[in-house]
Scaffold this motif. Structure first.
Motif, PDB file in Angstrom:
ATOM      1  N   ASP A 236       5.854  33.605  47.965  1.00  0.00           N
ATOM      2  CA  ASP A 236       4.892  34.672  48.296  1.00  0.00           C
ATOM      3  C   ASP A 236       4.032  34.109  49.282  1.00  0.00           C
ATOM      4  O   ASP A 236       3.867  34.754  50.502  1.00  0.00           O
ATOM      5  N   GLU A 237       3.519  32.970  49.130  1.00  0.00           N
ATOM      6  CA  GLU A 237       2.465  32.323  49.980  1.00  0.00           C
ATOM      7  C   GLU A 237       3.185  32.107  51.460  1.00  0.00           C
ATOM      8  O   GLU A 237       2.457  32.264  52.322  1.00  0.00           O
ATOM      9  N   SER A 238       4.438  31.728  51.270  1.00  0.00           N
ATOM     10  CA  SER A 238       5.200  30.878  52.557  1.00  0.00           C
ATOM     11  C   SER A 238       5.152  32.451  53.365  1.00  0.00           C
ATOM     12  O   SER A 238       5.096  32.426  54.679  1.00  0.00           O
ATOM     13  N   GLU A 239       5.596  33.342  52.681  1.00  0.00           N
ATOM     14  CA  GLU A 239       5.954  34.672  53.502  1.00  0.00           C
ATOM     15  C   GLU A 239       4.659  35.176  54.088  1.00  0.00           C
ATOM     16  O   GLU A 239       4.822  35.777  55.160  1.00  0.00           O
ATOM     17  N   ARG A 240       3.512  35.234  53.195  1.00  0.00           N
ATOM     18  CA  ARG A 240       2.178  35.688  53.785  1.00  0.00           C
ATOM     19  C   ARG A 240       1.761  34.840  54.938  1.00  0.00           C
ATOM     20  O   ARG A 240       1.226  35.511  55.978  1.00  0.00           O
ATOM     21  N   VAL A 241       1.832  33.686  55.005  1.00  0.00           N
ATOM     22  CA  VAL A 241       1.422  32.806  56.001  1.00  0.00           C
ATOM     23  C   VAL A 241       2.397  33.048  57.289  1.00  0.00           C
ATOM     24  O   VAL A 241       2.013  33.268  58.300  1.00  0.00           O
ATOM     25  N   LEU A 242       3.824  33.382  57.081  1.00  0.00           N
ATOM     26  CA  LEU A 242       4.731  33.526  58.328  1.00  0.00           C
ATOM     27  C   LEU A 242       4.294  35.083  58.665  1.00  0.00           C
ATOM     28  O   LEU A 242       4.173  34.886  59.946  1.00  0.00           O
ATOM     29  N   ARG A 243       4.187  35.616  57.964  1.00  0.00           N
ATOM     30  CA  ARG A 243       3.774  37.302  58.454  1.00  0.00           C
ATOM     31  C   ARG A 243       2.410  37.085  59.360  1.00  0.00           C
ATOM     32  O   ARG A 243       2.229  37.838  60.330  1.00  0.00           O
ATOM     33  N   LEU A 244       1.409  36.477  58.513  1.00  0.00           N
ATOM     34  CA  LEU A 244       0.210  36.363  59.473  1.00  0.00           C
ATOM     35  C   LEU A 244       0.491  35.850  61.161  1.00  0.00           C
ATOM     36  O   LEU A 244      -0.075  36.256  62.004  1.00  0.00           O
ATOM     37  N   LEU A 245       1.351  34.734  61.131  1.00  0.00           N
ATOM     38  CA  LEU A 245       1.590  34.076  62.107  1.00  0.00           C
ATOM     39  C   LEU A 245       2.267  34.984  63.503  1.00  0.00           C
ATOM     40  O   LEU A 245       2.020  35.015  64.344  1.00  0.00           O
ATOM     41  N   LEU A 246       3.258  35.811  62.601  1.00  0.00           N
ATOM     42  CA  LEU A 246       4.131  36.520  63.516  1.00  0.00           C
ATOM     43  C   LEU A 246       3.203  37.647  63.986  1.00  0.00           C
ATOM     44  O   LEU A 246       3.281  38.272  65.101  1.00  0.00           O
ATOM     45  N   ASP A 248       0.382  37.622  64.591  1.00  0.00           N
ATOM     46  CA  ASP A 248      -0.594  37.289  65.522  1.00  0.00           C
ATOM     47  C   ASP A 248      -0.166  37.028  66.960  1.00  0.00           C
ATOM     48  O   ASP A 248      -0.517  36.452  67.859  1.00  0.00           O
ATOM     49  N   GLY A 249       1.183  37.342  67.118  1.00  0.00           N
ATOM     50  CA  GLY A 249       1.942  37.126  68.172  1.00  0.00           C
ATOM     51  C   GLY A 249       2.602  35.925  68.574  1.00  0.00           C
ATOM     52  O   GLY A 249       3.295  35.991  69.538  1.00  0.00           O
ATOM     53  N   LEU A 250       2.645  35.173  67.506  1.00  0.00           N
ATOM     54  CA  LEU A 250       3.623  33.915  68.013  1.00  0.00           C
ATOM     55  C   LEU A 250       5.042  34.245  67.829  1.00  0.00           C
ATOM     56  O   LEU A 250       5.382  34.838  67.090  1.00  0.00           O
ATOM     57  N   PRO A 251       5.789  33.476  68.741  1.00  0.00           N
ATOM     58  CA  PRO A 251       7.159  33.475  68.874  1.00  0.00           C
ATOM     59  C   PRO A 251       7.848  32.969  67.358  1.00  0.00           C
ATOM     60  O   PRO A 251       7.210  32.293  66.748  1.00  0.00           O
ATOM     61  N   VAL A 252       8.862  33.571  67.088  1.00  0.00           N
ATOM     62  CA  VAL A 252       9.671  33.331  65.810  1.00  0.00           C
ATOM     63  C   VAL A 252       9.617  31.683  65.499  1.00  0.00           C
ATOM     64  O   VAL A 252       9.088  31.155  64.360  1.00  0.00           O
ATOM     65  N   ARG A 253      10.324  31.080  66.541  1.00  0.00           N
ATOM     66  CA  ARG A 253      10.450  29.582  66.334  1.00  0.00           C
ATOM     67  C   ARG A 253       9.037  29.026  65.796  1.00  0.00           C
ATOM     68  O   ARG A 253       9.001  28.031  65.110  1.00  0.00           O
ATOM     69  N   GLN A 254       8.009  29.254  66.454  1.00  0.00           N
ATOM     70  CA  GLN A 254       6.901  28.483  66.533  1.00  0.00           C
ATOM     71  C   GLN A 254       6.330  28.924  65.049  1.00  0.00           C
ATOM     72  O   GLN A 254       5.546  28.070  64.581  1.00  0.00           O
ATOM     73  N   ALA A 255       6.208  30.139  64.804  1.00  0.00           N
ATOM     74  CA  ALA A 255       5.890  30.684  63.332  1.00  0.00           C
ATOM     75  C   ALA A 255       6.357  29.916  62.149  1.00  0.00           C
ATOM     76  O   ALA A 255       5.842  29.594  61.312  1.00  0.00           O
ATOM     77  N   VAL A 256       7.633  29.901  62.362  1.00  0.00           N
ATOM     78  CA  VAL A 256       8.560  29.210  61.356  1.00  0.00           C
ATOM     79  C   VAL A 256       8.009  27.768  61.242  1.00  0.00           C
ATOM     80  O   VAL A 256       7.855  27.323  60.223  1.00  0.00           O
ATOM     81  N   LEU A 270      12.578  30.566  55.825  1.00  0.00           N
ATOM     82  CA  LEU A 270      11.503  31.026  56.826  1.00  0.00           C
ATOM     83  C   LEU A 270      12.002  31.630  58.106  1.00  0.00           C
ATOM     84  O   LEU A 270      11.661  32.909  58.331  1.00  0.00           O
ATOM     85  N   TYR A 271      13.167  31.023  58.609  1.00  0.00           N
ATOM     86  CA  TYR A 271      13.681  31.606  60.000  1.00  0.00           C
ATOM     87  C   TYR A 271      14.475  32.791  59.312  1.00  0.00           C
ATOM     88  O   TYR A 271      14.073  33.842  60.130  1.00  0.00           O
ATOM     89  N   GLU A 272      15.015  32.977  58.254  1.00  0.00           N
ATOM     90  CA  GLU A 272      15.807  34.179  57.922  1.00  0.00           C
ATOM     91  C   GLU A 272      14.733  35.310  57.549  1.00  0.00           C
ATOM     92  O   GLU A 272      15.025  36.486  58.113  1.00  0.00           O
ATOM     93  N   ARG A 273      13.783  35.025  56.799  1.00  0.00           N
ATOM     94  CA  ARG A 273      12.658  35.976  56.833  1.00  0.00           C
ATOM     95  C   ARG A 273      11.987  36.445  57.919  1.00  0.00           C
ATOM     96  O   ARG A 273      11.800  37.492  58.020  1.00  0.00           O
ATOM     97  N   ALA A 274      11.680  35.625  58.966  1.00  0.00           N
ATOM     98  CA  ALA A 274      11.237  35.884  60.070  1.00  0.00           C
ATOM     99  C   ALA A 274      12.020  36.908  60.941  1.00  0.00           C
ATOM    100  O   ALA A 274      11.510  37.998  61.467  1.00  0.00           O
ATOM    101  N   LEU A 275      13.389  36.653  60.964  1.00  0.00           N
ATOM    102  CA  LEU A 275      14.107  37.764  61.510  1.00  0.00           C
ATOM    103  C   LEU A 275      14.296  39.155  60.626  1.00  0.00           C
ATOM    104  O   LEU A 275      14.245  40.096  61.503  1.00  0.00           O
TER     105      LEU A 275
END
Ligand code: SAM
Length: 284
Positions: A236-246, A248-256, A270-275
């Motif tokens: 849950d925590e890693s997804e929350r961090v990922l969501r915040l970064l995305l 914020d406008g970061l590209p997927v690769r950088q956010a991951v 993380l990459y799969e979740r980002a997609l």
């Protein structure tokens, strides 16, 4: 074979099987004038067997400082000294380290003669994939101190290696299961190099029943090895961090990349979740 100048030889001796003495140990123990032994009576039959005729004096945990002064006197007279413990490598859960420090501080050479060591023998046969391990040695005998000691290493990720006496082995594995959980992989290496050598692997939670099932299994000397702590990732925590970064406008690769560095979660997951997040955003 022996050195031109006086040295302190730190000599490993067998941990059970006398065939494990090295040729170099025999040569050195047979050529030095003095041997400092943890227990002179214990070492006498071994030294006699290999033909060592040196004068032997005791160096144990309770007289190490005084015995170290005696070793230094020998070295100052130009006479080399060999140090042996009851079994295995001196200074590994055995006396010797204070002597070595004093001899080195006095400017004399210390020459190690490698050989048997129960921890190394056990780890070599345990089958842990990790290249690293933490050698702990003996745990404190009292329950509370033992539990604190176990807690202090409970998050270490590499395998842990303990020494344990037969009368404490049951208490030790039960205390370990209470602190580390029942699933940790365990290897009990008992009576290594001896007739009743046993190397038993099981989940930590099954060790107590295995030891209780046969009193012979609780006899002899033990090395206890445990797998390291698994990296726990709070998804849950890693997804929350990922969501915040995305968000914020970061590209997927950088956010991951950043979410992986912050949370420790796997990059692929993380990459799969980002997609998925990205598709949700775009209403796919
Ligand atoms: N200096 C020794 C070494 O290099 O392994 C260790 C000495 S320490 C006082 C003794 C402990 O080592 C025992 O209580 C046991 O935990 C372990 N040990 C020594 N010999 C062993 C053997 N043959 N099999 C399993 N464990 C052994």
């Amino acid at each position: 074979m022996t050195e031109e100048f006086p040295v302190l030889y730190v000599v490993a001796t067998p941990i059970g099987n006398l065939g494990d003495v090295t040729q170099r140990a025999v040569e050195v123990l047979s050529s030095v004038k003095w041997i400092a032994a943890e227990d002179t009576r214990h070492s006498a039959p071994f030294l006699k067997r290999i033909g060592a005729s040196a004068r032997v004096f005791s160096l144990h945990a309770h007289n190490e400082e005084g015995a170290a002064s005696r070793v230094l006197e020998c070295l100052e007279k130009g006479e080399s000294v060999a140090l042996v413990s009851d079994a295995g490598t001196p200074a590994i859960s055995d006396p010797g380290s204070r002597l070595v420090a004093r001899v080195r501080a006095a400017g004399f050479r210390v020459v190690p003669l490698p050989g048997a060591c129960a921890a190394i023998a056990a780890f070599s046969a345990a089958g842990f994939a990790d290249a690293r391990f933490l050698f702990y040695g003996f745990l404190p005998p009292k329950a509370k101190a033992r539990e604190e000691a176990l807690r202090s290493v409970s998050k270490i990720r590499c395998p842990l290696v303990f020494y344990e006496a037969p009368h404490r082995i049951l208490d030790a594995v039960e205390a370990m299961a209470a602190v580390f959980g029942e699933e940790r992989p365990l290897v009990l290496a008992r009576e290594l190099t001896k007739v009743f050598e046993t190397i038993h692997a099981c989940p930590l939670g099954e060790a107590s029943a295995w030891l209780r099932a046969d009193e012979n299994r609780r006899r002899g000397e033990f090395v206890v090895l445990l797998g390291g702590a698994e990296m726990r990732v709070d998804l849950d925590e890693s997804e929350r961090v990922l969501r915040l970064l995305l968000d914020d406008g970061l590209p997927v690769r950088q956010a991951v990349k950043l979410a992986h560095a912050i949370s420790g979660a796997g990059k692929k997951a993380l990459y799969e979740r980002a997609l998925v997040f990205r598709d949700q955003e775009s209403g796919i």
